[in-house]
Scaffold this active site. Structure first.
Site, PDB file in Angstrom:
ATOM      1  N   ARG A 134      57.410  32.093  25.772  1.00  0.00           N
ATOM      2  CA  ARG A 134      56.900  30.923  25.051  1.00  0.00           C
ATOM      3  C   ARG A 134      56.504  29.805  26.028  1.00  0.00           C
ATOM      4  O   ARG A 134      57.347  29.292  26.764  1.00  0.00           O
ATOM      5  CB  ARG A 134      58.015  30.407  24.132  1.00  0.00           C
ATOM      6  CG  ARG A 134      57.706  29.114  23.446  1.00  0.00           C
ATOM      7  CD  ARG A 134      58.939  28.503  22.797  1.00  0.00           C
ATOM      8  NE  ARG A 134      58.568  27.270  22.140  1.00  0.00           N
ATOM      9  CZ  ARG A 134      59.403  26.284  21.869  1.00  0.00           C
ATOM     10  NH1 ARG A 134      60.686  26.401  22.180  1.00  0.00           N
ATOM     11  NH2 ARG A 134      58.978  25.202  21.276  1.00  0.00           N
TER      12      ARG A 134
ATOM     13  N   TYR B 168      58.595  25.726  29.451  1.00  0.00           N
ATOM     14  CA  TYR B 168      59.970  26.210  29.278  1.00  0.00           C
ATOM     15  C   TYR B 168      60.418  27.244  30.306  1.00  0.00           C
ATOM     16  O   TYR B 168      61.551  27.706  30.245  1.00  0.00           O
ATOM     17  CB  TYR B 168      60.133  26.757  27.854  1.00  0.00           C
ATOM     18  CG  TYR B 168      59.727  25.735  26.800  1.00  0.00           C
ATOM     19  CD1 TYR B 168      60.366  24.494  26.741  1.00  0.00           C
ATOM     20  CD2 TYR B 168      58.695  25.990  25.901  1.00  0.00           C
ATOM     21  CE1 TYR B 168      59.985  23.543  25.803  1.00  0.00           C
ATOM     22  CE2 TYR B 168      58.312  25.046  24.960  1.00  0.00           C
ATOM     23  CZ  TYR B 168      58.957  23.818  24.916  1.00  0.00           C
ATOM     24  OH  TYR B 168      58.583  22.875  23.991  1.00  0.00           O
TER      25      TYR B 168
ATOM     26  N   ALA C  37      62.862  21.683  18.381  1.00  0.00           N
ATOM     27  CA  ALA C  37      62.015  20.791  17.569  1.00  0.00           C
ATOM     28  C   ALA C  37      62.841  19.902  16.636  1.00  0.00           C
ATOM     29  O   ALA C  37      62.404  18.799  16.277  1.00  0.00           O
ATOM     30  CB  ALA C  37      61.017  21.611  16.775  1.00  0.00           C
TER      31      ALA C  37
ATOM     32  N   GLU D   9      73.419  17.083  25.089  1.00  0.00           N
ATOM     33  CA  GLU D   9      72.075  17.475  24.627  1.00  0.00           C
ATOM     34  C   GLU D   9      71.273  17.967  25.832  1.00  0.00           C
ATOM     35  O   GLU D   9      71.223  17.295  26.861  1.00  0.00           O
ATOM     36  CB  GLU D   9      71.401  16.242  23.996  1.00  0.00           C
ATOM     37  CG  GLU D   9      69.978  16.480  23.532  1.00  0.00           C
ATOM     38  CD  GLU D   9      69.339  15.196  22.955  1.00  0.00           C
ATOM     39  OE1 GLU D   9      70.073  14.202  22.699  1.00  0.00           O
ATOM     40  OE2 GLU D   9      68.112  15.193  22.782  1.00  0.00           O
TER      41      GLU D   9
ATOM     42  N   ASN E 228      70.781  22.454  22.474  1.00  0.00           N
ATOM     43  CA  ASN E 228      69.341  22.199  22.594  1.00  0.00           C
ATOM     44  C   ASN E 228      68.794  22.290  21.172  1.00  0.00           C
ATOM     45  O   ASN E 228      68.571  23.390  20.654  1.00  0.00           O
ATOM     46  CB  ASN E 228      68.657  23.219  23.506  1.00  0.00           C
ATOM     47  CG  ASN E 228      67.175  22.882  23.682  1.00  0.00           C
ATOM     48  OD1 ASN E 228      66.630  22.045  22.956  1.00  0.00           O
ATOM     49  ND2 ASN E 228      66.524  23.531  24.633  1.00  0.00           N
TER      50      ASN E 228
ATOM     51  N   PRO F 207      65.271  26.113  16.986  1.00  0.00           N
ATOM     52  CA  PRO F 207      64.177  27.024  16.649  1.00  0.00           C
ATOM     53  C   PRO F 207      63.246  27.329  17.822  1.00  0.00           C
ATOM     54  O   PRO F 207      63.006  26.473  18.673  1.00  0.00           O
ATOM     55  CB  PRO F 207      63.420  26.266  15.554  1.00  0.00           C
ATOM     56  CG  PRO F 207      63.740  24.835  15.792  1.00  0.00           C
ATOM     57  CD  PRO F 207      65.160  24.813  16.294  1.00  0.00           C
ATOM     58  N   ASN F 208      62.768  28.555  17.819  1.00  0.00           N
ATOM     59  CA  ASN F 208      61.785  29.076  18.784  1.00  0.00           C
ATOM     60  C   ASN F 208      62.362  29.356  20.171  1.00  0.00           C
ATOM     61  O   ASN F 208      61.663  29.895  21.033  1.00  0.00           O
ATOM     62  CB  ASN F 208      60.557  28.152  18.905  1.00  0.00           C
ATOM     63  CG  ASN F 208      59.887  27.927  17.559  1.00  0.00           C
ATOM     64  OD1 ASN F 208      59.557  28.901  16.871  1.00  0.00           O
ATOM     65  ND2 ASN F 208      59.729  26.678  17.147  1.00  0.00           N
TER      66      ASN F 208
ATOM     67  N   HIS G 265      67.527  19.731  27.198  1.00  0.00           N
ATOM     68  CA  HIS G 265      66.142  20.169  26.990  1.00  0.00           C
ATOM     69  C   HIS G 265      65.644  20.800  28.276  1.00  0.00           C
ATOM     70  O   HIS G 265      65.870  20.244  29.361  1.00  0.00           O
ATOM     71  CB  HIS G 265      65.241  18.992  26.626  1.00  0.00           C
ATOM     72  CG  HIS G 265      65.675  18.310  25.366  1.00  0.00           C
ATOM     73  ND1 HIS G 265      65.450  18.854  24.123  1.00  0.00           N
ATOM     74  CD2 HIS G 265      66.367  17.163  25.170  1.00  0.00           C
ATOM     75  CE1 HIS G 265      65.981  18.049  23.212  1.00  0.00           C
ATOM     76  NE2 HIS G 265      66.553  17.027  23.823  1.00  0.00           N
TER      77      HIS G 265
ATOM     78  N   ARG H 284      56.070  14.245  27.975  1.00  0.00           N
ATOM     79  CA  ARG H 284      55.216  15.002  27.058  1.00  0.00           C
ATOM     80  C   ARG H 284      54.722  14.111  25.915  1.00  0.00           C
ATOM     81  O   ARG H 284      54.709  12.893  26.045  1.00  0.00           O
ATOM     82  CB  ARG H 284      56.004  16.229  26.556  1.00  0.00           C
ATOM     83  CG  ARG H 284      56.436  17.137  27.717  1.00  0.00           C
ATOM     84  CD  ARG H 284      57.160  18.368  27.232  1.00  0.00           C
ATOM     85  NE  ARG H 284      56.322  19.201  26.377  1.00  0.00           N
ATOM     86  CZ  ARG H 284      56.785  20.191  25.619  1.00  0.00           C
ATOM     87  NH1 ARG H 284      58.077  20.472  25.625  1.00  0.00           N
ATOM     88  NH2 ARG H 284      55.959  20.895  24.879  1.00  0.00           N
TER      89      ARG H 284
HETATM   90  C1  DQA Z   1      62.766  21.417  23.864  1.00  0.00           C
HETATM   91  C2  DQA Z   1      61.788  20.257  23.721  1.00  0.00           C
HETATM   92  C3  DQA Z   1      61.370  20.081  22.270  1.00  0.00           C
HETATM   93  O1  DQA Z   1      60.448  18.995  22.156  1.00  0.00           O
HETATM   94  C4  DQA Z   1      60.683  21.335  21.767  1.00  0.00           C
HETATM   95  O2  DQA Z   1      60.351  21.211  20.404  1.00  0.00           O
HETATM   96  C5  DQA Z   1      61.464  22.574  22.011  1.00  0.00           C
HETATM   97  C6  DQA Z   1      62.234  22.696  23.257  1.00  0.00           C
HETATM   98  C7  DQA Z   1      63.091  21.715  25.337  1.00  0.00           C
HETATM   99  O3  DQA Z   1      64.036  22.445  25.576  1.00  0.00           O
HETATM  100  O4  DQA Z   1      62.382  21.250  26.238  1.00  0.00           O
HETATM  101  O5  DQA Z   1      61.407  23.507  21.246  1.00  0.00           O
HETATM  102  O6  DQA Z   1      63.979  21.065  23.222  1.00  0.00           O
END
Ligand code: DQA
Length: 163
Positions: free
Chosen positions: A34, A39, A94, A115, A91, A26-27, A117, A124
């Site tokens: 964003r 990011y 959240a 995985e 990825n 998501p997002n 990120h 963080r």
């Molecule tokens: C994320 C890190 C997560 O904590 C966050 O909720 C994201 C992006 C990253 O790519 O750094 O949406 O996965």
């Protein structure tokens, strides 16, 4: 010497290209605008394009999928098994920190995954330090921005060659 007849039956079947799947949670559709301090400024489209180009050079089929709906991501993971996807780059965004359901979907299909990120989740908030995926992932890349996806792909291309 007898000439051997080649029929469509005797002709060797072309081996299908290996399939890889990239999943974004998501997002991540908002990448580029964003929270760029976390990011970066590269869009999801740019990331997907860079991955597709690299995969094409390696003659590998690569599909990218993003969803803001947990169920849709789970359905996509289920479909990946029937499609004989060899590896996943994920990825979970959240859902990394919340989703037993997405973790269970990956465990159910048994497709190995990396995985990724963009941000360094360990630098963080503490709620980002726990992942429901890391212990069942092949490995984790965190904090290398959009390059993390390409590094994961490079690793998997190499793995496909040595499998
Ligand atoms: C994320 C890190 C997560 O904590 C966050 O909720 C994201 C992006 C990253 O790519 O750094 O949406 O996965």
């Amino acid at each position: 010497m007898t000439k051997q007849k080649t029929t469509s039956r005797s002709r060797a079947k072309a081996t299908p290209r290996p399939r890889l799947l990239v999943l974004h949670g998501p997002n991540l559709n908002l990448l580029g605008s964003r929270e760029p301090q976390h990011y970066g400024e590269v869009t999801l489209e740019d990331i997907n394009l860079a991955l597709a180009r690299r995969a094409e050079i390696a003659e590998v089929d690569l599909e990218s999928f993003q969803s803001n709906h947990e169920g849709a991501l789970i359905e996509r993971i289920h479909a990946a098994r029937a499609q004989e996807v060899r590896y996943i780059i994920l990825n979970p965004a959240a859902w990394t920190h919340t989703s037993v359901a997405v973790r269970d979907a990956l465990a159910a299909v048994g497709i190995p995954f990396v995985e990724v990120h963009l941000s360094n989740v360990y630098a963080r908030e503490t709620f980002r330090h726990h992942s429901f995926f890391s212990d069942i992932a092949i490995g984790v890349i965190s904090g290398l921005g959009h390059q993390g996806y390409l590094l994961a792909l490079e690793y998997l291309l190499n793995k496909l060659n040595t499998d």
